[in-house]
Design an enzyme around this catalytic site. Sequence first.
Site, PDB file in Angstrom:
ATOM      1  N   ARG A  95      -7.288 -11.676  12.558  1.00 48.04           N
ATOM      2  CA  ARG A  95      -7.685 -10.971  11.340  1.00 48.04           C
ATOM      3  C   ARG A  95      -9.121 -10.557  11.611  1.00 48.04           C
ATOM      4  NH1 ARG A  95      -5.030 -11.268   6.448  1.00 48.04           N
ATOM      5  NH2 ARG A  95      -3.849 -13.152   6.861  1.00 48.04           N
ATOM      6  N   LYS A 112      -0.161   2.484   3.061  1.00 50.54           N
ATOM      7  CA  LYS A 112       0.218   1.069   3.144  1.00 50.54           C
ATOM      8  C   LYS A 112       1.542   0.908   2.424  1.00 50.54           C
ATOM      9  CE  LYS A 112      -1.421  -3.659   2.400  1.00 50.54           C
ATOM     10  NZ  LYS A 112      -0.095  -4.206   2.249  1.00 50.54           N
TER      11      LYS A 112
HETATM   12  P1  AMP Z   1      -1.181  -7.728   3.335  1.00 48.04           P
HETATM   13  O1  AMP Z   1       0.249  -8.155   3.441  1.00 48.04           O
HETATM   14  O2  AMP Z   1      -1.606  -7.437   1.939  1.00 48.04           O
HETATM   15  O3  AMP Z   1      -2.112  -8.638   4.085  1.00 48.04           O
HETATM   16  O4  AMP Z   1      -1.297  -6.312   4.088  1.00 48.04           O
HETATM   17  C1  AMP Z   1      -1.025  -6.180   5.452  1.00 48.04           C
HETATM   18  C2  AMP Z   1       0.417  -5.804   5.662  1.00 48.04           C
HETATM   19  O5  AMP Z   1       0.671  -4.477   5.226  1.00 48.04           O
HETATM   20  C3  AMP Z   1       0.832  -5.765   7.104  1.00 48.04           C
HETATM   21  O6  AMP Z   1       1.147  -7.040   7.577  1.00 48.04           O
HETATM   22  C4  AMP Z   1       2.042  -4.847   7.096  1.00 48.04           C
HETATM   23  O7  AMP Z   1       3.204  -5.626   6.885  1.00 48.04           O
HETATM   24  C5  AMP Z   1       1.828  -3.978   5.870  1.00 48.04           C
HETATM   25  N1  AMP Z   1       1.634  -2.542   6.164  1.00 48.04           N
HETATM   26  C6  AMP Z   1       2.160  -1.522   5.439  1.00 48.04           C
HETATM   27  N2  AMP Z   1       1.805  -0.328   5.921  1.00 48.04           N
HETATM   28  C7  AMP Z   1       1.041  -0.560   7.028  1.00 48.04           C
HETATM   29  C8  AMP Z   1       0.365   0.281   7.967  1.00 48.04           C
HETATM   30  N3  AMP Z   1       0.397   1.608   7.884  1.00 48.04           N
HETATM   31  N4  AMP Z   1      -0.334  -0.339   8.956  1.00 48.04           N
HETATM   32  C9  AMP Z   1      -0.403  -1.676   9.049  1.00 48.04           C
HETATM   33  N5  AMP Z   1       0.223  -2.514   8.194  1.00 48.04           N
HETATM   34  C10 AMP Z   1       0.931  -1.982   7.183  1.00 48.04           C
END
Ligand code: AMP
Length: 584
Positions: A440, A273
């Site tokens: 989601r 991530k």
């Molecule tokens: P959050 O912003 O905490 O809701 O986490 C989701 C976000 O992580 C997504 O919207 C992407 O912008 C980011 N992200 C980073 N790495 C990845 C990945 N490998 N797959 C999907 N999302 C990712």
Amino acid sequence: MHYSELVEVYVELEATTKRLEHTHIISEFLKDVSLDDLGNTILLLEGRVFPRWDEREIGMASKMMLKAINVASGDTKDRINKEWKKTGDLGTVSYNLIREKKQSTLGSHELTVKKILNNLRKLVTIEGIGSVDKKIQLVAELLTSAKPNEAKYIVRTILNDMRIGVGEGSIRDSIVWSFFGDKLKVKYVKEENKIDIEDREKYNEYVDAVQRAYDITNDFAPVAEAAKKKGLKGFDELEMQIGVPLKVMLALKVDNIDEGFERCGKPAEFEFKYDGMRMQIHKNNNDVKIFTRRLENITKQFPEVVDYIKKYIHERKVILDSEAVGYNKKTGKYLPFQNISQRIKRKYDIEKMSEEMPVEVNVFDIINYKGKSIINEPFEERKKIIKKIVEYVPKKIGVAKSIVTADKKEVEKFYKEAINSGNEGLMIKKLDVSYKPGGRVGFMVKLKETKENLDLVVVNAEWGEGKRSKWLSSYTLACIDENNNFLEIGKASTGLKEKKEEGLSFAEMTDLLKPLIKKEEGKEVVIKPKIVIEVAYEEIQKSPTYSSSYALRFPRVICLREDRGPKDISTLKIVESLYNKQKK
Ligand code: AMP
């Protein structure tokens, strides 16, 4: 169609907060709208002038609107200001003032939906010297021709603040009720606020079909038109367009690896991530467009990414989903999002910025392949395609680093590797599922450290004192609950800089917030919830002071989240779960 007919619907909608009743009102109304007016009507019902994916915005601030009301009504600015303070809504203000005026002068012209939309769209094209006055003049003319209730909703449409509470779900369902309701025998029972449906399963199929049509077009107007013209078959003709941004799939959160497996099955895919920004990348031969998760076009700000896509994506027509993460040029180490956040709105020195703060693009999904939507292919298949077409060029572009496994130990090792190389944690993905734009749905979940910053929206602010008196220097922040209510959770005044060069400054924040002021009372101002900031804190506490019933201890502003809108902020649920974890 006359605008007044639509206004009657707005009034009805505003009188109730019941979702089913909204759906009923809209669906009954849509039945009689001609094909010619249907698209425009749907847009205006959503409070829009352009489709969701269109980046054009009217961008008229409340202060300018006040002037337009002043010109149209002939009332003094003082009076308008007073009314505004009293009601907190310029729509209601214009209703009251235009009504008074109409009683003493001649009646209004008949406005049509088409005319309203054309004029509002004209506002966007007015640019350059004297544009402010021209815009005010154009709005004032519309208000002068309007009946009081029409004026109210014209003003609210322009200010992007409809206050009728119609959500996407209601629009989607009303398309089903309106165009397939007879066939499905849908009946709304007002007294009990419920619907009777003969065959629930079949009904759900139709709802899904409308949702899917919407998912690939990102616009209810063509969906409704297709339904009216050709019924379900009409949807087959709707195509995903490269260049038209789609909503991105969103992630749920899990607390540990086991929970990740529970949600995504065994085996599942685990990916780094990256702590960067979401980029939805459209490639149509040599034409590349990049959008944020809010569908803003940021192509100009990231010339190096455009270059990578042209060179290293070996397919002519695609839409990719990716995370662009900044890194330190000298050490190669990843940098947190705040470092590249400044690049999003940057209008000058763009080349220099891309030299100094380069990003690496990590592709993790594909939505369109060879010009065709592939959101219904399983993730596993989509991933295979990515691996085939994305060339790996270190520090420029590649496929998100991942493993597919059912072994917890292996995941633990991979998680450590992710954290150690400067990432936020892991994303966990179900292998056999489609891509859900805007959903989601738990097909992808995130696993990260417990202590996480919150993304919050500014709902109130306060003018500073002494040398800070020209700035809004303290901000009341809110999270969001399931019903899209903003709930306050604390006040932050640290983290911002006095000088622009040092980072996000008070002056910059003040410039952003000032046009969004809804109401002023002494030093306090009420702000339209729009500006999202990332906030760090020492601890979350229970608190009777704020409407969320939580408070942040020592909140500190980290950066602007220009890639997020007010609906993308941290939810009350997240706050609650962080609080509970802390207790442990
Ligand atoms: P959050 O912003 O905490 O809701 O986490 C989701 C976000 O992580 C997504 O919207 C992407 O912008 C980011 N992200 C980073 N790495 C990845 C990945 N490998 N797959 C999907 N999302 C990712």
